[in-house]
Design an enzyme around this catalytic site. Structure first.
Site, PDB file in Angstrom:
ATOM      1  N   CYS A  10      -0.501   4.086   2.108  1.00  0.00           N
ATOM      2  CA  CYS A  10      -0.268   3.900   3.548  1.00  0.00           C
ATOM      3  C   CYS A  10       1.178   4.186   3.929  1.00  0.00           C
ATOM      4  CB  CYS A  10      -0.600   2.460   3.958  1.00  0.00           C
ATOM      5  SG  CYS A  10      -2.200   1.857   3.407  1.00  0.00           S
ATOM      6  N   ASP A  11       2.127   3.700   3.128  1.00  0.00           N
ATOM      7  CA  ASP A  11       3.528   3.665   3.548  1.00  0.00           C
ATOM      8  C   ASP A  11       4.482   4.508   2.722  1.00  0.00           C
ATOM      9  OD1 ASP A  11       2.767   1.822   5.516  1.00  0.00           O
ATOM     10  OD2 ASP A  11       3.038   0.130   4.154  1.00  0.00           O
ATOM     11  N   CYS A  61       0.837  -1.207   0.000  1.00  0.00           N
ATOM     12  CA  CYS A  61       0.000   0.000   0.000  1.00  0.00           C
ATOM     13  C   CYS A  61       0.866   1.249   0.000  1.00  0.00           C
ATOM     14  CB  CYS A  61      -0.926  -0.004   1.213  1.00  0.00           C
ATOM     15  SG  CYS A  61      -2.020   1.436   1.287  1.00  0.00           S
TER      16      CYS A  61
END
Length: 324
Positions: free
Chosen positions: A140-141, A137
């Protein structure tokens, strides 16, 4: 074996399911959450969470889900350690589900929050370096790789979108695809090829993810040319596997409408499925955003719509009784 009855039965215990439970419990629906194979959902295997509203410091995914569960229980939710193996939605309400334990769960409404799982390559080192340089992701990261060298593995819309997103953080993004052309939509391909921050490696498959999980994490990828068989190495700080997601909808095949990828179809802008009283929320119906905060939002919507559905049923019942 036992029978458990509730006004709102929730299958799944990630951000969507637990948010539905919190709102449902506050509406006095005494929800039951059947937690499933991965209690807490995908966040339980996510370490640093930096984009969930309300926390100025980085928090841990498992901790966030523990707090959500504690809040849901505090307001009146019953958590069940069980996995649903069959459901009956065509004769409801009420709706029935059977757990692996043999227990039966009966709900006047049904909220499906079974989520989705990222697809992984299964290559050596992938699991060991998960969260330590390997991710599924970018949204997300990606923030953790500012100014670093990153790679995206895949050739569809998800992969191209992830690569484009990562250019917000990195000037050195490599897209790795095992074929010589992309499956992504043409407009996305055009954006990709116009970017001077993205390079593409064609006909390359990841043989392994290399690095030390105990110290610096991922250091490089071992690649194999799918045409010549030649082995090469690509040094990267982060690698994002973007070969798609698989929604956990096996239980509902032939029972609820799904799209070609298996995601449950809902009325646009709502969590309502085609069956009145059955709602879907979170990643099981969202193949676009797939974020904890959007999952929580749709869980809230499912609970509010479930409450309204029950109120409408009760009103209709009273009207029928009055007419007799």
């Amino acid at each position: 074996m036992a029978t458990h009855r509730t006004r709102m039965l929730i299958i799944g215990s990630g951000p969507a399911g637990l948010s539905a439970a919190i709102y449902g419990a506050r509406a006095m629906m005494e929800p039951i959450v059947v937690q499933g194979l991965q209690p807490g959902g995908q966040l339980t295997i996510t370490t640093d969470v930096e984009n969930y509203p309300g926390f100025k410091d980085v928090i841990q995914g498992p901790w966030l889900m523990q707090e959500m569960q504690a809040q849901a229980e505090h307001v009146g939710t019953r958590m069940m350690w069980d996995t649903i193996v069959s459901v009956e939605v065509d004769k409801g309400p009420p709706f029935r589900a059977i757990g692996d334990s043999g227990d039966e769960y009966i709900g006047d409404t049904l909220v499906i929050a079974t989520g989705a799982q990222a697809k992984w390559l299964g290559a050596p080192g992938e699991q060991e370096l998960g969260g330590k340089g390997v991710s599924a992701c970018a949204t997300c990261d990606g923030f953790f790789y500012r100014g670093k060298k990153v790679a995206v593995i895949g050739g569809g819309n998800t992969a191209v979108e992830e690569a484009l997103y990562l250019t917000n953080h990195s000037d050195d993004v490599t897209l790795i695809h095992r074929r010589d052309e992309l499956r992504a939509e043409k407009i996305l391909q055009e954006r990709l090829f116009k970017s001077d921050k993205i390079s593409t490696l064609w006909n390359k498959a990841v043989e392994s993810f290399e690095g030390d999980p105990a110290s610096g994490g991922l250091t490089h990828l071992v690649l194999k040319d799918t045409v010549t068989g030649e082995i090469s190495k690509l040094e990267v700080d982060g690698a994002f596997v973007a070969i798609g997601h698989a929604p956990a909808t096996e239980l509902f095949k032939g029972k609820l409408e799904m799209d070609e990828s298996g995601y449950l179809i809902v009325e646009p802008g709502t969590p309502k499925t085609a069956i009145p009283g059955v709602f879907a929320c979170g990643d099981v119906m969202d193949h676009t955003y797939r974020q904890a905060v959007t999952a929580a939002g749709t869980g809230c919507m499912a609970a509010l719509d479930a409450e309204r559905f029950l109120a409408t049923l009760e009103f209709a019942k009273q009207e029928a009784e009055a007419a007799e």
